[in-house]
Write a protein that holds these residues in place. Sequence first.
Motif, PDB file in Angstrom:
ATOM      1  N   SER A 384       0.864  -1.183   0.000  1.00 29.12           N
ATOM      2  CA  SER A 384       0.000   0.000   0.000  1.00 29.12           C
ATOM      3  C   SER A 384       0.897   1.227   0.000  1.00 29.12           C
ATOM      4  CB  SER A 384      -0.911   0.020   1.235  1.00 29.12           C
ATOM      5  OG  SER A 384      -1.827  -1.040   1.212  1.00 29.12           O
ATOM      6  N   ARG A 385       0.674   2.112  -0.960  1.00 26.92           N
ATOM      7  CA  ARG A 385       1.443   3.357  -1.020  1.00 26.92           C
ATOM      8  C   ARG A 385       0.733   4.421  -0.199  1.00 26.92           C
ATOM      9  NH1 ARG A 385       5.287   4.334  -5.160  1.00 26.92           N
ATOM     10  NH2 ARG A 385       5.718   2.472  -6.406  1.00 26.92           N
ATOM     11  N   LEU A 386       1.518   5.156   0.575  1.00 29.41           N
ATOM     12  CA  LEU A 386       0.972   6.198   1.435  1.00 29.41           C
ATOM     13  C   LEU A 386       1.824   7.443   1.250  1.00 29.41           C
ATOM     14  CD1 LEU A 386      -1.225   6.778   3.493  1.00 29.41           C
ATOM     15  CD2 LEU A 386       0.344   6.071   5.290  1.00 29.41           C
ATOM     16  N   SER A 387       1.262   8.439   0.565  1.00 33.52           N
ATOM     17  CA  SER A 387       2.007   9.666   0.289  1.00 33.52           C
ATOM     18  C   SER A 387       1.030  10.824   0.213  1.00 33.52           C
ATOM     19  CB  SER A 387       2.795   9.542  -1.019  1.00 33.52           C
ATOM     20  OG  SER A 387       3.465  10.748  -1.301  1.00 33.52           O
ATOM     21  N   PHE A 388       1.345  11.885   0.950  1.00 34.23           N
ATOM     22  CA  PHE A 388       0.532  13.094   0.930  1.00 34.23           C
ATOM     23  C   PHE A 388       1.262  14.228   0.220  1.00 34.23           C
ATOM     24  CE2 PHE A 388      -1.703  10.688   4.010  1.00 34.23           C
ATOM     25  CZ  PHE A 388      -2.987  11.184   4.027  1.00 34.23           C
ATOM     26  N   SER A 389       2.287  13.886  -0.526  1.00 32.79           N
ATOM     27  CA  SER A 389       3.036  14.872  -1.299  1.00 32.79           C
ATOM     28  C   SER A 389       2.628  14.775  -2.768  1.00 32.79           C
ATOM     29  CB  SER A 389       4.545  14.634  -1.159  1.00 32.79           C
ATOM     30  OG  SER A 389       5.265  15.514  -1.986  1.00 32.79           O
ATOM     31  N   GLU A 390       2.472  15.916  -3.411  1.00 33.34           N
ATOM     32  CA  GLU A 390       2.071  15.953  -4.817  1.00 33.34           C
ATOM     33  C   GLU A 390       3.265  15.974  -5.756  1.00 33.34           C
ATOM     34  OE1 GLU A 390      -0.929  15.599  -5.838  1.00 33.34           O
ATOM     35  OE2 GLU A 390      -1.860  15.695  -3.839  1.00 33.34           O
ATOM     36  N   SER A 391       4.466  15.898  -5.235  1.00 36.33           N
ATOM     37  CA  SER A 391       5.657  15.964  -6.086  1.00 36.33           C
ATOM     38  C   SER A 391       5.779  14.708  -6.940  1.00 36.33           C
ATOM     39  CB  SER A 391       6.910  16.136  -5.228  1.00 36.33           C
ATOM     40  OG  SER A 391       7.115  14.997  -4.414  1.00 36.33           O
ATOM     41  N   ILE A 392       6.414  14.867  -8.083  1.00 40.39           N
ATOM     42  CA  ILE A 392       6.594  13.738  -9.003  1.00 40.39           C
ATOM     43  C   ILE A 392       7.496  12.678  -8.385  1.00 40.39           C
ATOM     44  CG2 ILE A 392       7.453  13.088 -11.288  1.00 40.39           C
ATOM     45  CD1 ILE A 392       6.762  15.880 -12.248  1.00 40.39           C
ATOM     46  N   THR A 393       8.541  13.116  -7.684  1.00 42.70           N
ATOM     47  CA  THR A 393       9.470  12.155  -7.088  1.00 42.70           C
ATOM     48  C   THR A 393       8.793  11.305  -6.017  1.00 42.70           C
ATOM     49  OG1 THR A 393      10.185  13.878  -5.539  1.00 42.70           O
ATOM     50  CG2 THR A 393      11.435  13.630  -7.569  1.00 42.70           C
ATOM     51  N   SER A 394       7.886  11.888  -5.279  1.00 42.72           N
ATOM     52  CA  SER A 394       7.199  11.131  -4.231  1.00 42.72           C
ATOM     53  C   SER A 394       6.193  10.150  -4.820  1.00 42.72           C
ATOM     54  CB  SER A 394       6.505  12.094  -3.263  1.00 42.72           C
ATOM     55  OG  SER A 394       5.757  11.387  -2.303  1.00 42.72           O
ATOM     56  N   GLN A 395       5.433  10.590  -5.794  1.00 43.13           N
ATOM     57  CA  GLN A 395       4.402   9.734  -6.373  1.00 43.13           C
ATOM     58  C   GLN A 395       4.977   8.634  -7.258  1.00 43.13           C
ATOM     59  OE1 GLN A 395       1.192   9.773  -5.652  1.00 43.13           O
ATOM     60  NE2 GLN A 395       1.347  11.559  -4.295  1.00 43.13           N
ATOM     61  N   SER A 396       6.153   8.872  -7.835  1.00 43.09           N
ATOM     62  CA  SER A 396       6.749   7.878  -8.736  1.00 43.09           C
ATOM     63  C   SER A 396       7.871   7.102  -8.074  1.00 43.09           C
ATOM     64  CB  SER A 396       7.291   8.575  -9.990  1.00 43.09           C
ATOM     65  OG  SER A 396       8.350   9.468  -9.646  1.00 43.09           O
ATOM     66  N   ALA A 397       7.894   7.040  -6.756  1.00 45.58           N
ATOM     67  CA  ALA A 397       8.948   6.321  -6.054  1.00 45.58           C
ATOM     68  C   ALA A 397       8.947   4.847  -6.436  1.00 45.58           C
ATOM     69  CB  ALA A 397       8.769   6.484  -4.540  1.00 45.58           C
TER      70      ALA A 397
END
Length: 564
Positions: A384-397
């Motif tokens: 399960s991915r959990l990210s509250f950042s909208e940055s490309i690097t965070s979402q495409s980790a």
Amino acid sequence: MGKGDDAIRKKKNKAIRKRMQNDPSSVSARVAAIIAAKQRRKSGKRRMCEGMCFSLPTPEDPFNDRNGKKNVSTKKAKTVHSSKQDERAVSEENSRGRNSGKLEKKVPNKEKVKNPKNEQNKSVSSICIEGQPQPGPSKPVKVNSKLIGQGTEIHAKNRGLYGTSDCPSKFLILCLNAIQNALLHDGTFNSNKDRPLLINTWGFEFWKCSSLGLDILETTGACSTTEQIAWMASNAADTIARKEKEGLSVVNPFLLFIVPSQEKATKVRSVCKPLKSLGIHTVSVHPGASLERQIHGLRSCEPEFLISTPERLLELISLKAIDISGVSLLVVDGLEDFVEGRFLDKIKSIRQSISGDSQTVLFGNCLGHTSSSVVQDLLVGQISRLSFSESITSQSACVVQYIHISASEDGKLSEGIQILDQACSTLVHSLLQKVLFIVDTESTAQMLLTTVKAKGYPILDDSISDGSQVANSKRNILISVTDKEHLWGTEIGEFEVVIVIDFLSSMDDYVKVLTRMARHTVNGVLHSFFSREDAPLAKPLIEILERCGQTVPNALRNFCTVHS
């Protein structure tokens, strides 16, 4: 003749008694009790006797056999009717229970049905034993009402640590309040500026992800915050309480929190320390204290939570001072710090020391090939991915990007098939993988589908109607092909591998594919074919690759130089 004093006093007392009798609230408590008792007697059996003594014959009772009493048999008839209804309801529920495979319940005899209250009490007591509240006295109890049986263990993949309820439990809320009150007392938490822990958005999302029992990848920041630590500790404490209530033994330590430094260990322990009053003990081990003292502390106390740095934990394991094989929840905080400190091998050794299928929570930005490889070793299977950042690097980790330079249209199709063959050969056969092809037109999509079918690959759309296609295929892989026009009608998040045969029209579309694909895995791969016609997009593509820590081909840089 004038009235005497006695007559005047009697008349006055009579008026007072009459007034007090009409207004019970104005009398004393003793007199009011006497009046109330008299009213109760008049409304009860005594009143029926008075009616019997002074009643007259009526057309319904011409000989006055009932002596003026009311027909009390009506009440008994209603009781019998109600009992028959309960008996029919029980019979209907039992018939439905036999048809659906549920536990059968015998229909009670008439002697038992005469007292519906007893039947209701029996039903309620049986429901309390099973632990599942069900309204009504006549509903059968489910066989599988318990989450986990007494003395059993949780299956490896059905390991939802925190249950399946729709909202956090009362004990979890109690843990959060205890931590918040302690933080308020220490001055770490400000009630005027900070939001309460209970309404923390991240915490609630973490609780829902944890309930699924999957490993969690958190890419919002490089390390955990105070609120995040509080929610993880409260969730773990709630799990321990839930298991003990179900009769399961909890192996200590239950939670293992790996931190990069002594300062971080102190912070985590300060957040978990308020749970001691609720029966949760926390121990922190790090190089800042002597090894002998920490060994003595671990032997004298069996902590539920263990906070440690990698090097000190491995020392304790080598001396057999602690056993972490039964850890149920592993938290690795600050992955980038471990990469810089070259502790990755130690993290892997710690993970291998944990037997079974423990749940893992990983905090880190996951930049670069080294970090991604460590994440892939620690998080195996669906996540399960959990990210509250909208940055490309965070979402495409943990999504690897490959840019292929191709000169012809036919060359791109053939190379795309080769990439598919290579992905299939390196695939772990126990895991099902989904591959998505993105082409320019619908005719190209049909041609590619025909080629893929001819090579024996199962198609995703066909497998939906015929599940045996994947089961009978030696290749545990599913293929789907879409054109650019119908791309956004496809659920991209379920595809681990995306192959873009014809490069997308804009960088916004490329970013959407990159940040929406592979939402349940850390092995996402994005292949994109870049040609001379796409040269205007070379510069923004290079910027995205560099920002995500990906390799930039020299041919792509040449496109950028020529176009500029």
